[in-house]
Write a protein that holds these residues in place. Structure first.
Motif, short mmCIF file in Angstrom:
data_model
loop_
_atom_site.label_atom_id
_atom_site.label_comp_id
_atom_site.label_asym_id
_atom_site.label_seq_id
_atom_site.Cartn_x
_atom_site.Cartn_y
_atom_site.Cartn_z
N PRO A 103 -8.75 10.33 -28.82
CA PRO A 103 -8.04 11.82 -28.79
C PRO A 103 -6.27 11.40 -28.56
N VAL A 104 -5.68 12.17 -29.05
CA VAL A 104 -4.14 12.38 -29.16
C VAL A 104 -3.85 12.40 -27.74
N THR A 105 -4.31 13.26 -26.66
CA THR A 105 -3.78 13.47 -25.44
C THR A 105 -4.24 12.23 -24.62
N ALA A 106 -5.58 11.76 -24.97
CA ALA A 106 -6.00 10.72 -23.99
C ALA A 106 -5.23 9.28 -24.31
N MET A 107 -5.03 9.11 -25.71
CA MET A 107 -3.89 7.97 -26.23
C MET A 107 -2.67 8.11 -25.77
N VAL A 108 -2.11 9.03 -25.43
CA VAL A 108 -0.76 9.47 -24.73
C VAL A 108 -0.98 9.23 -23.36
N ARG A 109 -2.08 9.44 -22.61
CA ARG A 109 -2.14 9.26 -21.18
C ARG A 109 -2.42 7.67 -21.12
N LEU A 110 -3.29 7.02 -21.64
CA LEU A 110 -3.63 5.71 -21.51
C LEU A 110 -2.30 4.97 -22.04
N THR A 111 -1.67 5.07 -22.94
CA THR A 111 -0.59 4.35 -23.04
C THR A 111 0.50 4.58 -22.06
N TYR A 112 0.98 5.74 -21.72
CA TYR A 112 1.75 5.71 -20.76
C TYR A 112 1.45 5.13 -19.51
N ASN A 113 0.26 5.21 -18.90
CA ASN A 113 -0.40 4.66 -17.56
C ASN A 113 -0.13 3.19 -17.61
N LYS A 114 -0.73 2.56 -18.89
CA LYS A 114 -0.67 1.04 -19.14
C LYS A 114 0.74 0.71 -18.76
N ILE A 115 1.65 1.16 -19.60
CA ILE A 115 3.00 0.76 -19.60
C ILE A 115 3.69 0.80 -18.12
N VAL A 116 3.37 1.90 -17.58
CA VAL A 116 3.77 2.17 -15.98
C VAL A 116 3.29 0.99 -15.36
N ASN A 117 2.16 0.77 -15.42
CA ASN A 117 1.25 -0.16 -14.68
C ASN A 117 1.99 -1.78 -14.81
N ARG A 118 2.30 -1.80 -16.23
CA ARG A 118 2.99 -2.97 -16.55
C ARG A 118 4.20 -3.29 -15.82
N PHE A 119 5.10 -2.42 -15.98
CA PHE A 119 6.28 -2.31 -15.22
C PHE A 119 6.46 -2.31 -13.88
N VAL A 120 5.33 -1.80 -13.11
CA VAL A 120 5.09 -1.78 -11.58
C VAL A 120 4.80 -3.31 -11.25
N THR A 121 3.98 -4.04 -12.15
CA THR A 121 3.36 -5.23 -11.90
C THR A 121 4.47 -6.35 -12.08
N ARG A 122 5.34 -6.11 -13.24
CA ARG A 122 6.32 -7.33 -13.26
C ARG A 122 7.48 -7.06 -12.57
N SER A 123 7.70 -5.67 -12.04
CA SER A 123 8.85 -5.48 -10.94
C SER A 123 8.37 -6.33 -9.74
N LYS A 124 7.22 -6.00 -8.96
CA LYS A 124 6.78 -6.79 -7.79
C LYS A 124 6.99 -8.22 -8.21
N PHE A 125 6.52 -8.81 -9.40
CA PHE A 125 6.61 -10.29 -9.43
C PHE A 125 8.00 -10.80 -9.52
N VAL A 126 9.02 -10.05 -10.24
CA VAL A 126 10.27 -10.57 -10.02
C VAL A 126 11.12 -10.40 -8.73
N ASN A 127 10.53 -9.22 -8.08
CA ASN A 127 11.17 -9.08 -6.68
C ASN A 127 10.86 -10.45 -5.69
N GLN A 128 9.58 -10.69 -5.96
CA GLN A 128 8.86 -12.14 -5.55
C GLN A 128 9.96 -13.27 -5.45
N LEU A 129 10.43 -13.36 -6.98
CA LEU A 129 11.14 -14.67 -7.35
C LEU A 129 12.51 -14.25 -6.69
N VAL A 130 13.04 -13.07 -6.75
CA VAL A 130 14.29 -13.00 -6.09
C VAL A 130 14.23 -13.17 -4.61
#
Length: 265
Positions: free
Chosen positions: A55-82
């Motif tokens: 459904p549209v609402t579930a699609m929006v929430r899932l898309t948003y949550n997955k992108i947020v998790n991607r950004f959080v995970t990658r930000s932690k990874f790059v901070n470790q490299l720094v």
């Protein structure tokens, strides 16, 4: 292209009718960056596959949550490299190190320290293969092999030439491969989405189309397989019967013809 021409002449003719800058790396003018563009798009496409058919609402929430998790995970990874004081991302760093090892087997035929900084590099001859000569133009950032221009990472031929004039390979790395650029790419901020209780009333009524509702059970994959699903090893394998590439002796065309001749006789 020679391999494509041997396997399917019609495909070769069709490809050559199209402008090379539309579908090849070596003529794209440096617009596509491989791991920085195509791979990133495919990565996000794979991330959002699970949002299809919802459904549209579930699609929006899932898309948003997955992108947020991607950004959080990658930000932690790059901070470790720094914190580890890494200057370059692991993938391009490994490619440069591998190219440095390859450059040890190359021979610098001649070089001259003019404004152009042009080198002629010969690869190592191994079992009668290789031994090719490549011209490197350091000032223009080009190598005759085309890898430097296509992947924006120094090839082994350029590294060999730079060693002789005291240049470091890292001085000619594109800044887009740096940890700083990666950190900047994932530095965006996201705000939480409001709950349904705080949403504005919709001016229209949404009616679900029951035709597209998911059925109970495991959905079967309906994607039609094409040549992209064939591994590269299969395309380069030679047939033991006719010595041609693209098939093996089990489905060799010459074998099928011989069987039809024997049947007719």
């Amino acid at each position: 292209m020679k391999m494509i021409k041997e396997i399917n002449l019609e495909a070769y003719v069709w490809l050559m009718k199209n402008d090379l800058d539309k579908w090849t790396l070596h003529r794209d003018g440096g617009r596509r960056w491989g791991m920085l563009t195509t791979n990133s798009f495919e990565s996000f496409n794979g991330l959002l596959k699970s949002a299809r058919g919802l459904p549209v609402t579930a699609m929006v929430r899932l898309t948003y949550n997955k992108i947020v998790n991607r950004f959080v995970t990658r930000s932690k990874f790059v901070n470790q490299l720094v914190q580890q004081k890494q200057q370059w991302m692991p993938k391009p760093f490994k490619i440069i190190e591998d190219n440095k090892k390859k450059s040890q087997c190359h021979t610098l035929i001649n070089y001259h320290q003019q404004k152009e900084n042009i080198f002629e590099v010969q690869t190592h001859i191994h079992h009668g293969r290789c031994g090719n000569k490549h011209i490197v133009n350091a000032s223009q950032g080009k190598c005759q092999c085309g890898k430097w221009q296509s992947y924006h990472i120094l090839c082994s031929h350029a590294i060999k030439g730079f060693e002789k004039i005291g240049y470091q390979a890292w001085e000619h790395m594109a800044p887009e491969f740096s940890v700083r650029s990666y950190k900047k790419a994932y530095s965006g901020q996201f705000n939480p989405l409001d709950g349904e209780k705080y949403w504005h009333d919709s001016p229209f009524l949404m009616i679900a189309n029951k035709k597209y509702l998911r059925k109970v059970g495991v959905n079967k994959i309906t994607r039609i397989h094409n040549e992209m699903d064939v591994p590269a090893s299969t395309l380069t394998r030679k047939c033991s019967t006719c010595k041609q590439i693209g098939h093996d002796r089990r489905n060799c065309p010459s074998r099928a013809r011989n069987a039809s001749y024997s049947g007719s006789s």
